[in-house]
Design a protein around this motif. Sequence first.
Motif, PDB file in Angstrom:
ATOM      1  N   LEU A 136      -3.888   1.796  11.395  1.00  0.00           N
ATOM      2  CA  LEU A 136      -5.033   1.040  10.886  1.00  0.00           C
ATOM      3  C   LEU A 136      -4.905  -0.450  11.192  1.00  0.00           C
ATOM      4  O   LEU A 136      -5.863  -1.102  11.632  1.00  0.00           O
ATOM      5  N   LEU A 143      -8.658   3.771   2.285  1.00  0.00           N
ATOM      6  CA  LEU A 143      -8.448   3.353   3.674  1.00  0.00           C
ATOM      7  C   LEU A 143      -9.701   2.700   4.253  1.00  0.00           C
ATOM      8  O   LEU A 143      -9.611   1.753   5.035  1.00  0.00           O
ATOM      9  N   TYR A 196       0.013   2.742  -3.588  1.00  0.00           N
ATOM     10  CA  TYR A 196      -1.024   3.760  -3.385  1.00  0.00           C
ATOM     11  C   TYR A 196      -0.540   4.949  -2.558  1.00  0.00           C
ATOM     12  O   TYR A 196      -1.332   5.817  -2.202  1.00  0.00           O
ATOM     13  N   THR A 223       0.092   5.807   8.964  1.00  0.00           N
ATOM     14  CA  THR A 223      -1.352   5.587   8.838  1.00  0.00           C
ATOM     15  C   THR A 223      -1.665   4.106   8.735  1.00  0.00           C
ATOM     16  O   THR A 223      -2.612   3.605   9.359  1.00  0.00           O
ATOM     17  N   LEU A 224      -0.874   3.396   7.959  1.00  0.00           N
ATOM     18  CA  LEU A 224      -1.075   1.950   7.831  1.00  0.00           C
ATOM     19  C   LEU A 224      -0.882   1.239   9.175  1.00  0.00           C
ATOM     20  O   LEU A 224      -1.638   0.334   9.527  1.00  0.00           O
ATOM     21  N   TYR A 249       0.825  -1.211   0.000  1.00  0.00           N
ATOM     22  CA  TYR A 249       0.000   0.000   0.000  1.00  0.00           C
ATOM     23  C   TYR A 249       0.860   1.262   0.000  1.00  0.00           C
ATOM     24  O   TYR A 249       0.459   2.307  -0.537  1.00  0.00           O
ATOM     25  N   THR A 257      -7.568  -2.432  13.798  1.00  0.00           N
ATOM     26  CA  THR A 257      -8.358  -3.570  13.333  1.00  0.00           C
ATOM     27  C   THR A 257      -7.965  -4.843  14.066  1.00  0.00           C
ATOM     28  O   THR A 257      -8.810  -5.695  14.349  1.00  0.00           O
ATOM     29  N   VAL A 310       0.266   5.355   0.523  1.00  0.00           N
ATOM     30  CA  VAL A 310      -0.329   5.520   1.851  1.00  0.00           C
ATOM     31  C   VAL A 310       0.806   5.610   2.870  1.00  0.00           C
ATOM     32  O   VAL A 310       1.710   4.771   2.868  1.00  0.00           O
ATOM     33  N   GLN A 315      -7.777   8.423  -1.309  1.00  0.00           N
ATOM     34  CA  GLN A 315      -7.110   7.771  -0.193  1.00  0.00           C
ATOM     35  C   GLN A 315      -8.078   7.490   0.952  1.00  0.00           C
ATOM     36  O   GLN A 315      -7.965   6.454   1.616  1.00  0.00           O
ATOM     37  N   THR A 316      -9.058   8.376   1.171  1.00  0.00           N
ATOM     38  CA  THR A 316     -10.042   8.140   2.232  1.00  0.00           C
ATOM     39  C   THR A 316     -10.858   6.891   1.933  1.00  0.00           C
ATOM     40  O   THR A 316     -11.055   6.024   2.794  1.00  0.00           O
ATOM     41  N   LEU A 345      -9.756  -0.727   2.823  1.00  0.00           N
ATOM     42  CA  LEU A 345      -8.735  -1.542   3.491  1.00  0.00           C
ATOM     43  C   LEU A 345      -9.197  -1.959   4.879  1.00  0.00           C
ATOM     44  O   LEU A 345      -9.038  -3.121   5.275  1.00  0.00           O
ATOM     45  N   ALA A 346      -9.781  -1.010   5.636  1.00  0.00           N
ATOM     46  CA  ALA A 346     -10.253  -1.331   6.980  1.00  0.00           C
ATOM     47  C   ALA A 346     -11.339  -2.399   6.942  1.00  0.00           C
ATOM     48  O   ALA A 346     -11.319  -3.359   7.725  1.00  0.00           O
TER      49      ALA A 346
END
Length: 466
Positions: free
Chosen positions: A51, A114, A41, A47-48, A37, A55, A43, A110-111, A117-118
Motif C-alpha cells: 500500500l 485499508l 490494527y 499489505t502495508l 497499523y 501510493t 494489518v 480491515q478492508t 489509510l490509502a
Amino acid sequence: MGSTGIHTHGTGWRYGLLGLPLAFVSLPLYVTLPRHYAEQYAVPLGTLGVLLLLTRLLDAVLDPRIGHWVDQLFARHARLSWRAALVASVLMAAGFAALWMPPPSVAGSQTQLLAWLAGALVLTYLAYSLASMVHQAWGARWGGQPEQRARLVAWREGTALAGVLLASLLPAWLGLQATSVVLAVALGLGLWTLHQTLHGHSQQDAAPSSNPRSAQLGQTPITSDATTSTTPTAEATAAAGQANTAHVTPAVDTSPWRTPAFVALLIVFLLNGTASAIPATLLPFFVRDTLQAPTWEPLFLGSYFLAAAIGLPLWVRLVKRLGLAPAWLLGMALSVLAFCAVPWLGSGDTLAFEAICVLTGLALGADLAIPGALLTGVIHHAGLGQHCEGRFFGWWTAATKLNLALASGLALPLLAFIGYETGRHTPDNQFAMAISYGLLPCVFKLLAAAALWQAMRRHPILRGQA
C-alpha cells in the motif's frame, strides 16, 4: 547572477522555516506508520508495504504535473503560489491526523481501514508534494551567487533536519495526536514567515532586465543593489506581472529534459541519492545483526543528523572557497573514506561505528546544501529563472522518491541473493551485510563522483562558480 538584498540571514531563516514541518511527513510515515497499523490494527506488514509503495508511486508520477502547475501559479503572481501552499498545508495536516485517528466505524473492518489509510496517504502525499515544490521553487527563483544559493538551501535543509529529529522524538514523548497538532502549528508558522519574504518576488518582478537572454524568456535577473528594500505599489507589481506574462510562452514550452546540464545533474543526484538511501534502508539490520547493539540505534541516528546540521555552515564556507561542485566532490570523498571501514566492523564495535556516523553525517551536509544550489544555477543559466522552477523541481522531487525505491529494490534482493537471514549472527551473514551495507553504497557514491566530474567538464555551469 548577481547578489541581492534578498539574500540576508533574516530572509534565510524566514524562508527555510517551512522545511521543519514538511519533514514531519517523511519519517513518521516510513518508520512509525507500519508499526502503528501492525500493532494497533493487526494489518500484515506485507499489505502495508504494498500500500505504501503504490501510493508513493502515484505521488511520484504526478510530481512533474504538480510542478508545471506551480510554474503557472508563479507566472501569475507569487502570492497565488503561497495561497496554494496554504491550502496544501491545511490538507496535509488533515491527512496526517487522519492517518493516526481513523473513525471507530472504519477501524472495525480491515478492508475499510485499508481504504481509509490509502485515501489519507494519497491526500497527505499530494499535499506535501505541492507545498514542498512551492517552497523549493520560491527560493530558487531568487538565484544569486553560488555561496548565496548554498546558504539559502542550507537554511531550508537545516530546518528540515531539525524537523526530522523532532518528528522522531515527539510520537514517543507526546503521542501521535499531539504530534499532529504540533505539525499544524509549525505549518502555520512556516507559512507566516514565508509570506514575509513575498516582497522579494515583487522586487524581482519590478526590476528591469539586464540580460538579453533572460529578457527574451521573461526572466528578471537578480540585481546587485542590496539597498532596495521597498515593496512596489500594487500598480507597479501588476504592470510587471503583465510584462512578464507576455514573455512566458517560450519558457512554458521548454521541458527540463531539453536542458543537458539538468539531465547530467539529475543522473548525479540519482546515483548519489541511492548511495545514501541504501544505508538508511539497511541500518536496522546492520545494528541488530552485525553490531548486535539495537539500543544504540537512536544514538547512531541522532548523531548522524546532528553532524549534518552542524556541517551545513561549514559546507557553505567551502562553497565560497572552492565552488559548488568541487565542494560536493569533497563531501562524496569524505563519505566513501568513512564507509570503507564498515565491512571490518563486528559485534560490539559501537564506538567505531559512532565515529563513522559522525563523519558521514558531516558529508551529508554537502548532499543537502549543494545539489539544490546547483539546480538553481542550471535553471537561471538556461534563461528559465522565474518561469520553470516548479517543473524542474517536479522531476527533482520524483527522483528523490525514486532513490528510496532503488535502494530497497537493489539492497534487499542482493541480501537475499547472497544468503542473508535476519536474526543470525554467523560469519556468512556478516559477510552478506558487509557487501550490501558497506560496499554497495561506496560503489554508487564513486559512480556519482565520476558522473559529476564528467558533467563539470561538459557543462561549465555545474562547476558552480558562476
